[in-house]
Design a protein around this motif. Structure first.
Motif, PDB file in Angstrom:
ATOM      1  N   SER A  51     -39.369 -17.784 -15.682  1.00 33.79           N
ATOM      2  CA  SER A  51     -39.247 -16.815 -16.774  1.00 33.79           C
ATOM      3  C   SER A  51     -39.048 -15.372 -16.322  1.00 33.79           C
ATOM      4  O   SER A  51     -38.526 -14.553 -17.083  1.00 33.79           O
ATOM      5  CB  SER A  51     -40.496 -16.875 -17.666  1.00 33.79           C
ATOM      6  N   GLY A  52     -39.479 -15.038 -15.101  1.00 32.63           N
ATOM      7  CA  GLY A  52     -39.428 -13.626 -14.712  1.00 32.63           C
ATOM      8  C   GLY A  52     -39.048 -13.388 -13.273  1.00 32.63           C
ATOM      9  O   GLY A  52     -39.551 -12.450 -12.632  1.00 32.63           O
ATOM     10  N   PHE A  53     -38.149 -14.192 -12.723  1.00 30.05           N
ATOM     11  CA  PHE A  53     -37.778 -14.099 -11.304  1.00 30.05           C
ATOM     12  C   PHE A  53     -36.945 -12.846 -11.046  1.00 30.05           C
ATOM     13  O   PHE A  53     -35.942 -12.587 -11.722  1.00 30.05           O
ATOM     14  CB  PHE A  53     -36.992 -15.340 -10.902  1.00 30.05           C
ATOM     15  N   HIS A  54     -37.346 -12.027 -10.061  1.00 28.84           N
ATOM     16  CA  HIS A  54     -36.602 -10.828  -9.648  1.00 28.84           C
ATOM     17  C   HIS A  54     -36.157 -11.026  -8.200  1.00 28.84           C
ATOM     18  O   HIS A  54     -36.960 -10.905  -7.278  1.00 28.84           O
ATOM     19  CB  HIS A  54     -37.476  -9.582  -9.736  1.00 28.84           C
ATOM     20  N   PRO A  55     -34.895 -11.349  -7.963  1.00 26.89           N
ATOM     21  CA  PRO A  55     -34.429 -11.583  -6.588  1.00 26.89           C
ATOM     22  C   PRO A  55     -34.523 -10.315  -5.736  1.00 26.89           C
ATOM     23  O   PRO A  55     -34.481  -9.200  -6.247  1.00 26.89           O
ATOM     24  CB  PRO A  55     -32.978 -12.019  -6.785  1.00 26.89           C
TER      25      PRO A  55
ATOM     26  N   LEU B 288     -45.952 -16.071  -3.705  1.00 32.96           N
ATOM     27  CA  LEU B 288     -44.523 -15.915  -3.980  1.00 32.96           C
ATOM     28  C   LEU B 288     -44.277 -15.649  -5.464  1.00 32.96           C
ATOM     29  O   LEU B 288     -43.473 -14.780  -5.827  1.00 32.96           O
ATOM     30  CB  LEU B 288     -43.767 -17.165  -3.536  1.00 32.96           C
ATOM     31  N   ALA B 289     -44.960 -16.385  -6.322  1.00 34.21           N
ATOM     32  CA  ALA B 289     -44.787 -16.190  -7.767  1.00 34.21           C
ATOM     33  C   ALA B 289     -45.182 -14.774  -8.166  1.00 34.21           C
ATOM     34  O   ALA B 289     -44.500 -14.128  -8.973  1.00 34.21           O
ATOM     35  CB  ALA B 289     -45.616 -17.212  -8.536  1.00 34.21           C
ATOM     36  N   PHE B 290     -46.267 -14.263  -7.593  1.00 30.92           N
ATOM     37  CA  PHE B 290     -46.699 -12.905  -7.921  1.00 30.92           C
ATOM     38  C   PHE B 290     -45.677 -11.876  -7.430  1.00 30.92           C
ATOM     39  O   PHE B 290     -45.292 -10.960  -8.169  1.00 30.92           O
ATOM     40  CB  PHE B 290     -48.065 -12.632  -7.302  1.00 30.92           C
ATOM     41  N   LEU B 291     -45.244 -12.032  -6.185  1.00 30.38           N
ATOM     42  CA  LEU B 291     -44.298 -11.062  -5.609  1.00 30.38           C
ATOM     43  C   LEU B 291     -42.991 -11.012  -6.390  1.00 30.38           C
ATOM     44  O   LEU B 291     -42.416  -9.935  -6.604  1.00 30.38           O
ATOM     45  CB  LEU B 291     -44.018 -11.429  -4.149  1.00 30.38           C
ATOM     46  N   TYR B 292     -42.507 -12.160  -6.821  1.00 37.86           N
ATOM     47  CA  TYR B 292     -41.201 -12.229  -7.471  1.00 37.86           C
ATOM     48  C   TYR B 292     -41.229 -11.892  -8.961  1.00 37.86           C
ATOM     49  O   TYR B 292     -40.180 -11.647  -9.552  1.00 37.86           O
ATOM     50  CB  TYR B 292     -40.598 -13.629  -7.291  1.00 37.86           C
TER      51      TYR B 292
END
Length: 525
Positions: free
Chosen positions: A192-196, A266-270
């Motif tokens: 839902s909120g992935f920031h590459p 990883l989920a938090f960072l992205y």
């Protein structure tokens, strides 16, 4: 064949009779679930944010490092659990290897650490207070909250009362939930909120330098998020095939926990929104990191699930904690630190029920809102860390006097044991002065307690026992002094990383002294 003296004479027969009553029903899966459930509590909801604040994306390396260090420390536990399986073995081995003074001091610290389970129960009621505010007010449990926590402790004790097979099945179910919710959180947030590009933006992969990885490891709660892996070892007396199942369970639970934490990191960072990164990773701050991220991404259902799991996760840890406390008190009865009345194993269930009942009383007392007890209870978990250091000494002593009893799981134990002692010592030191200023002096109360107990059993001269255990007293005094002088909440006379180096040198100096003292123990054929 020579053997380290543990129990001899009529008392040995009583101990062996009670040990035979334990039910050996636990396999690799059940023991791994016990280890995993003891490691992963409610801390997973916060650890990723704290690690990112200190090290940025390089926090990923800190989680890997924590897994390696904990696995290294666990190797001596693996060897002892596989070659010397016994209920509450982590409490027994220090006495076998180092004598009654060391056994009494370590046993006393373990008895105090029962308070850590009351801290888990307090956390459960605190989170439940989100929905039921009458349980928790002004940063403390209300009387209704205390009564609810007591009732919950009674339920957890009852689930432990009827046999290790029932305990294992209930814990397996809880472990499934404890794995499913974090995995669901990772998947939902990334979808839902992935920031590459997050691993290279906002200062790069290591915005605060690679030295911050060590800071996150020590001061960011990472080590303590992976702590608790010794749980399967305390159930080694109830394992079907301890030589196989205990090593696989200990190492497997560490591996599963680290993989889970890496996914959450990883989920938090992205998925942290750009607006929260205006001042870099150090500026990211949420009261409930994953819960607030879920709300920002309009995942209201996930936020509800997370608040519910904030009750389930510490509940699972408390469930295992009650079981471990029971094994420890049972072992303390075998050590004569507690009356042997508490050593009795119920014949029909194979459970040390009297020890469970004693721990229920202790936990309830720790739950009572007496002034000043909150600070004491908060440090109890740190006392477990002393078990790791004592286990490393025991492994080296047993290697020297009974090499033929080794399981073969841990080649190179001669090198691994002192390194494990060093790492365990750093774990204790990294707890910080705020906790150790209470924890270490409380542990030293075990010395006069031993003297009182010696007066009832003078089979060995007092001076001899004091000489054998002098290394532990010196070790605790030096750690207290270095913690005060150091940079982890102390006066910072010793700055980082030099304080950790000095602590490591002290550990390497104390270890051979401890092993020599253990090797001087009398042997029987």
């Amino acid at each position: 064949m020579t053997a380290v003296v543990g129990e001899s004479g009529p008392g040995a027969e009583i101990v062996q009779e009670q040990e035979r009553r334990l039910r050996r029903h636990l396999g690799v899966g059940g023991l791994t679930a016990i280890g995993f459930s003891n490691i992963v509590g409610s801390g997973w909801l916060f650890a990723a944010m704290y690690a990112a604040q200190i090290a940025g994306p390089a926090a990923l390396l800190a989680w890997v490092g924590a897994g390696v260090l904990c696995a290294l420390v666990s190797l001596v536990m693996v060897e002892l659990g596989a070659s010397r399986p016994e209920g509450g073995g982590t409490v027994r081995w220090p006495r076998y290897a180092s004598g009654r003074l060391v056994g009494s001091v370590i046993g006393w610290s373990v008895l105090l650490s029962v308070g850590a389970t009351s801290a888990e129960l307090t956390a459960i009621i605190q989170y439940a207070g989100h929905y039921l505010p009458w349980l928790y007010h002004d940063k403390t449990l209300t009387w209704a909250g205390v009564l609810t926590a007591v009732l919950l402790c009674v339920v957890l004790t009852a689930l432990n009362w009827y046999g290790v097979r029932l305990f294992g099945r209930v814990n397996n179910l809880v472990t499934v939930v404890k794995i499913a919710v974090p995995v669901l959180t990772v998947a939902a947030l990334l979808a839902s909120g992935f920031h590459p590009g997050r691993l290279s933006e906002h200062g790069g992969f290591a915005p605060y330098g690679y030295g911050a990885v060590l800071s996150a490891l020590a001061g960011g709660g990472i080590i303590y998020s992976v702590n608790g892996f010794q749980a399967p070892v305390d159930f080694s007396g109830e394992a079907r095939n301890p030589r196989r199942s205990v090593p696989l369970a200990v190492l497997g639970s560490i591996g599963l926990a680290v993989l889970l934490y890496l996914g959450l990191q990883l989920a938090f960072l992205y998925t942290v929104p750009e607006s929260a990164l205006l001042h870099g990773w150090q500026g990211v701050n949420f009261d409930s990191p994953f819960g607030e991220l879920a709300l920002l991404l309009n995942l209201h259902w996930l936020s509800t699930v997370l608040y519910a799991d904030a009750v389930v996760s510490p509940g699972g840890s408390a469930f295992v904690g009650v079981a471990i406390d029971g094994r420890h008190s049972y072992a303390l009865g075998k050590n004569n630190l507690l009356p042997r009345f508490f050593m009795t194993v119920h014949a029909a269930s194979g459970i040390p029920r009297r020890a469970l009942a004693l721990n229920l009383v202790i936990i309830v007392v720790f739950l009572l809102p007496f002034g000043g007890w909150k600070d004491i209870v908060s440090v109890m978990g740190d006392l477990y860390l002393l078990l790791y250091a004592a286990a490393a000494v025991a492994a080296a002593v047993f290697l020297a006097v009974e090499p033929d009893r080794l399981s073969g799981w841990v080649p190179g134990l001669r090198v691994i044991a002192p390194v494990s002692f060093l790492v365990a010592t750093e774990f204790v030191y990294w707890s910080g002065w705020h906790d150790l200023r209470l924890a270490l002096p409380l542990t030293l109360v075990g010395v006069p307690l031993f003297v009182c107990l010696w007066r009832t059993d003078r089979t060995t001269p007092l001076g001899t026992e004091l000489c054998r255990g002098a290394w532990l007293v010196a070790y605790l005094v030096l750690l207290t002094l270095l913690s005060w002088l150091g940079s982890f909440g102390g006066v910072a006379y010793l700055t980082s990383p030099y304080d950790s180096i000095v602590v490591g040198l002290v550990a390497l100096a104390v270890f051979p002294w401890a092993v020599r003292s253990g090797r001087s123990m009398p042997r029987i054929t």
